[in-house]
Design a protein around this motif. Structure first.
Motif, PDB file in Angstrom:
ATOM      1  N   ALA A 235      59.691  15.940  16.525  1.00  0.00           N
ATOM      2  CA  ALA A 235      59.349  16.594  17.787  1.00  0.00           C
ATOM      3  C   ALA A 235      57.854  16.471  18.081  1.00  0.00           C
ATOM      4  CB  ALA A 235      59.752  18.067  17.737  1.00  0.00           C
ATOM      5  N   GLY A 236      57.033  16.630  17.031  1.00  0.00           N
ATOM      6  CA  GLY A 236      55.591  16.529  17.216  1.00  0.00           C
ATOM      7  C   GLY A 236      55.157  15.141  17.619  1.00  0.00           C
ATOM      8  N   MET A 237      55.713  14.129  16.990  1.00  0.00           N
ATOM      9  CA  MET A 237      55.335  12.751  17.321  1.00  0.00           C
ATOM     10  C   MET A 237      55.766  12.375  18.730  1.00  0.00           C
ATOM     11  SD  MET A 237      53.465  11.550  15.002  1.00  0.00           S
ATOM     12  CE  MET A 237      53.396   9.890  15.691  1.00  0.00           C
ATOM     13  N   GLU A 238      56.901  12.884  19.154  1.00  0.00           N
ATOM     14  CA  GLU A 238      57.350  12.597  20.536  1.00  0.00           C
ATOM     15  C   GLU A 238      56.331  13.126  21.543  1.00  0.00           C
ATOM     16  OE1 GLU A 238      61.161  13.478  23.499  1.00  0.00           O
ATOM     17  OE2 GLU A 238      61.266  13.991  21.360  1.00  0.00           O
ATOM     18  N   ILE A 239      55.861  14.342  21.330  1.00  0.00           N
ATOM     19  CA  ILE A 239      54.862  14.918  22.238  1.00  0.00           C
ATOM     20  C   ILE A 239      53.537  14.164  22.128  1.00  0.00           C
ATOM     21  CG2 ILE A 239      53.499  16.984  22.746  1.00  0.00           C
ATOM     22  CD1 ILE A 239      55.873  18.637  21.675  1.00  0.00           C
ATOM     23  N   LEU A 240      53.113  13.881  20.894  1.00  0.00           N
ATOM     24  CA  LEU A 240      51.824  13.223  20.694  1.00  0.00           C
ATOM     25  C   LEU A 240      51.788  11.825  21.299  1.00  0.00           C
ATOM     26  CD1 LEU A 240      50.997  14.347  17.053  1.00  0.00           C
ATOM     27  CD2 LEU A 240      49.654  14.865  19.088  1.00  0.00           C
ATOM     28  N   ARG A 241      52.891  11.117  21.253  1.00  0.00           N
ATOM     29  CA  ARG A 241      52.905   9.778  21.841  1.00  0.00           C
ATOM     30  C   ARG A 241      52.640   9.844  23.339  1.00  0.00           C
ATOM     31  NH1 ARG A 241      57.731   9.296  18.380  1.00  0.00           N
ATOM     32  NH2 ARG A 241      57.088   8.157  16.488  1.00  0.00           N
ATOM     33  N   SER A 242      53.236  10.811  24.007  1.00  0.00           N
ATOM     34  CA  SER A 242      53.015  10.937  25.454  1.00  0.00           C
ATOM     35  C   SER A 242      51.582  11.386  25.749  1.00  0.00           C
ATOM     36  CB  SER A 242      54.015  11.923  26.070  1.00  0.00           C
ATOM     37  OG  SER A 242      53.823  13.241  25.568  1.00  0.00           O
ATOM     38  N   LEU A 243      51.055  12.304  24.937  1.00  0.00           N
ATOM     39  CA  LEU A 243      49.663  12.740  25.123  1.00  0.00           C
ATOM     40  C   LEU A 243      48.694  11.592  24.883  1.00  0.00           C
ATOM     41  CD1 LEU A 243      49.735  16.212  23.311  1.00  0.00           C
ATOM     42  CD2 LEU A 243      49.537  15.824  25.779  1.00  0.00           C
ATOM     43  N   TYR A 244      48.978  10.817  23.860  1.00  0.00           N
ATOM     44  CA  TYR A 244      48.115   9.691  23.530  1.00  0.00           C
ATOM     45  C   TYR A 244      48.100   8.663  24.661  1.00  0.00           C
ATOM     46  CZ  TYR A 244      46.496   5.418  21.292  1.00  0.00           C
ATOM     47  OH  TYR A 244      45.823   4.256  21.015  1.00  0.00           O
ATOM     48  N   GLN A 245      49.244   8.394  25.229  1.00  0.00           N
ATOM     49  CA  GLN A 245      49.319   7.425  26.327  1.00  0.00           C
ATOM     50  C   GLN A 245      48.439   7.839  27.503  1.00  0.00           C
ATOM     51  OE1 GLN A 245      50.664   4.362  26.540  1.00  0.00           O
ATOM     52  NE2 GLN A 245      51.102   4.615  24.341  1.00  0.00           N
ATOM     53  N   LEU A 246      48.420   9.117  27.814  1.00  0.00           N
ATOM     54  CA  LEU A 246      47.579   9.609  28.909  1.00  0.00           C
ATOM     55  C   LEU A 246      46.105   9.493  28.553  1.00  0.00           C
ATOM     56  CD1 LEU A 246      49.522  12.831  30.013  1.00  0.00           C
ATOM     57  CD2 LEU A 246      49.255  10.725  31.329  1.00  0.00           C
ATOM     58  N   ALA A 247      45.730   9.986  27.374  1.00  0.00           N
ATOM     59  CA  ALA A 247      44.322  10.002  26.980  1.00  0.00           C
ATOM     60  C   ALA A 247      43.758   8.590  26.849  1.00  0.00           C
ATOM     61  CB  ALA A 247      44.156  10.763  25.668  1.00  0.00           C
ATOM     62  N   SER A 248      44.576   7.661  26.383  1.00  0.00           N
ATOM     63  CA  SER A 248      44.081   6.307  26.131  1.00  0.00           C
ATOM     64  C   SER A 248      43.733   5.553  27.412  1.00  0.00           C
ATOM     65  CB  SER A 248      45.110   5.512  25.327  1.00  0.00           C
ATOM     66  OG  SER A 248      46.313   5.356  26.061  1.00  0.00           O
ATOM     67  N   LYS A 249      44.141   6.079  28.549  1.00  0.00           N
ATOM     68  CA  LYS A 249      43.817   5.434  29.831  1.00  0.00           C
ATOM     69  C   LYS A 249      42.491   5.924  30.415  1.00  0.00           C
ATOM     70  CE  LYS A 249      48.589   4.501  31.346  1.00  0.00           C
ATOM     71  NZ  LYS A 249      49.288   4.947  30.122  1.00  0.00           N
ATOM     72  N   ASP A 250      41.911   6.982  29.817  1.00  0.00           N
ATOM     73  CA  ASP A 250      40.667   7.540  30.343  1.00  0.00           C
ATOM     74  C   ASP A 250      39.497   6.595  30.073  1.00  0.00           C
ATOM     75  OD1 ASP A 250      42.103   9.744  31.109  1.00  0.00           O
ATOM     76  OD2 ASP A 250      41.518  10.964  29.394  1.00  0.00           O
ATOM     77  N   LYS A 251      38.570   6.532  31.034  1.00  0.00           N
ATOM     78  CA  LYS A 251      37.401   5.660  30.913  1.00  0.00           C
ATOM     79  C   LYS A 251      36.118   6.448  31.159  1.00  0.00           C
ATOM     80  CE  LYS A 251      40.114   2.084  30.439  1.00  0.00           C
ATOM     81  NZ  LYS A 251      40.282   1.473  29.089  1.00  0.00           N
TER      82      LYS A 251
END
Length: 497
Positions: A235-251
């Protein structure tokens, strides 16, 4: 030009500070007189330049740093064995405002930061796991390890879990302090995404805690209650993957330096702290305030003996009254535990040349320059006012640095004469007070203010220091980040159940 071997900081001083070790019999020429040094005296320590009877105040920085415990002669080494603090209990104070013009031009400087959805700005773009209770620290670490393995931290600055021991078995003020600091971490703009990790049965109940966050970005801050799922890792990894995808697009983008918020801290101080590193940081603080930015001074016990200087720089009488309460409340905290108000310098401080709490405080408070005080905060409060702010927190290095970061500071400027490697959850830049430390501990030290006793001038050094701080704000790693030395510590006062 011959390098000076001692320094008289203020014309009113009754001591000089040795910039180099002095031998018994050495001559100090000062104010038209020749003083013979009576004992071998280490660098950073004080030599008396006029006779002092028992009970006489010893003056440094233009203020008393304690009184002589015995009759002393000119040339004597003044240290903790013959100098005693004047501090005792709480005091009454009167407001005598002193507002000094900074006369520093606005340079319209920028740094490269991350603009968040609410308009706030971060200097890092990290993915954080914030446990609501210490019971899930281990799960948080496993999740961090797995996310790092999957992503290689590509596209974000770092992935961290912020361990602590609390969130349950605490009462009243301690419990609220824990909740406030964890809230502040969750809302800190240096995080591009946050997983709030709960057990479920703790005093810090997850739904109530999430309400404390107010109107937060629900795409970037998510909650997982581990007792309510069958497999917390899945459950934690599922949430973290989505959070990571958002954060990784920040510039990163250019941001006015007026958005920068910097915490001011010292630790492992020595006799050079109030001569080199603290004044340098004070110059930076004034510069930042003049640009419309924010600096925060804390370590309330290390204001004792210099508190009136800060009180009289308060913009309003209301801020003065808040500062008086902050000082006296902390003194009462000491007294309620049966501890003396004036016992603060550590063995390392004393070895480095700091003999009393007043000696320490008058050097310590130079980190905030001369700007007027624009805000006073309780522990766990979040910044509201630009300019120079005072924050209630103890002197302990990690507790105070965590408090500075929690109130919203993007980074901490940490001056040190003895050296320390640690960092809190924001970049924690170490500024050495002396050249020896800077050369020996290159892996700890970000900048050497010791250059000021090697012939460099403050006028030369300040622009270099400004550039260094703005480079770190723009993404250059501080030494604690390079070493991966990062942690938090929450202030505790009362009962553990």
């Amino acid at each position: 030009m011959e390098q000076a071997t001692f320094l008289k900081i203020n014309p009113a001083d009754s001591v000089v500070v040795c910039l180099q070790p002095k031998k018994k019999g050495d001559i100090i020429e000062i104010d038209g007189q020749q003083i013979t040094v009576n004992q071998d005296t280490p660098a950073g320590h004080k030599v008396l330049i006029m006779d002092a009877k028992k009970g006489t105040d010893i003056i440094k920085y233009g203020y008393p740093i304690g009184h002589a415990m015995q009759d002393l002669k000119a040339g004597d080494w003044v240290n903790e064995n013959n100098l005693k603090t004047n501090l005792s209990g709480t005091l009454e104070y009167s407001y005598s405002p002193v507002n000094e013009e900074l006369n520093i031009k606005n340079e319209n400087r920028f740094f490269k930061g991350y603009i968040r959805k609410n308009g706030d700005v971060g200097i890092r773009n990290e993915v954080w796991i914030v446990p609501t209770v210490g019971c899930v620290n281990g799960i948080a670490e496993r999740l961090v390890k797995e996310l790092k393995k999957e992503t290689g931290e590509q596209g974000v600055d770092a992935i961290y879990a912020w361990h602590h021991n609390y969130g349950c078995s605490q009462l009243s003020e301690d419990h609220e302090n824990t909740r406030k600091v964890l809230r502040d971490i969750c809302l800190h703009p240096n995080a591009g995404a946050v997983l709030v990790l709960s057990l479920g049965c703790e005093n810090n109940q997850p739904e109530d805690f999430m309400k404390m966050l107010g109107d937060y970005d629900k795409d970037r801050i998510k909650l997982l209650v581990t007792q309510r799922v069958d497999d917390e890792m899945e459950a934690g990894m599922e949430i973290l993957r989505s959070l990571y995808q958002l954060a990784s697009k920040d510039k990163r983008t250019e941001v006015p330096v007026s958005k920068l918020r910097v915490g001011l801290k010292c630790g492992g101080s020595d006799g050079f702290s109030g001569i080199t590193a603290n004044p340098l940081v004070g110059e930076f603080s004034d510069w930042l305030v003049a640009q419309g930015g924010t600096s925060v001074l804390t370590e309330v016990p290390e204001m004792f003996g210099a508190e009136t200087i800060l009180m009289n720089r308060c913009r309003t009488e209301g801020l003065f009254n808040q500062t008086v309460s902050m000082i006296n409340n902390f003194k009462n905290y000491f007294l309620s535990h049966g501890e003396p108000v004036g016992e603060n310098p550590s063995p390392g401080n004393k070895a480095g040349g700091i003999s009393t709490l007043e000696d320490k405080a008058l050097g310590c408070t130079q980190k905030c320059g001369k700007a007027p005080v624009s805000g006073v905060m309780e522990y766990g409060d979040r910044l509201q006012n630009p300019g120079l702010n005072l924050l209630s927190a103890p002197g302990n290095d990690l507790v105070a640095s965590t408090a500075l970061a929690s109130c919203g500071c993007h980074l901490v400027l940490f001056t040190t004469g003895r050296g320390t490697p640690f960092g809190t959850f924001v970049p924690t830049m170490k500024i050495a007070t002396n050249p020896d430390l800077a050369s020996r501990k290159r892996s700890w030290i970000d900048f050497s203010a010791g250059q000021l006793i090697e012939g460099r001038t403050m006028q030369e050094l300040v622009p270099e220091f400004i550039d260094k701080v703005l480079s770190v704000a723009s993404g250059e790693k501080a030494k604690n980040e390079e070493n991966d030395y990062r942690e938090i510590s929450i202030f505790k006062n009362g009962v553990t159940l």
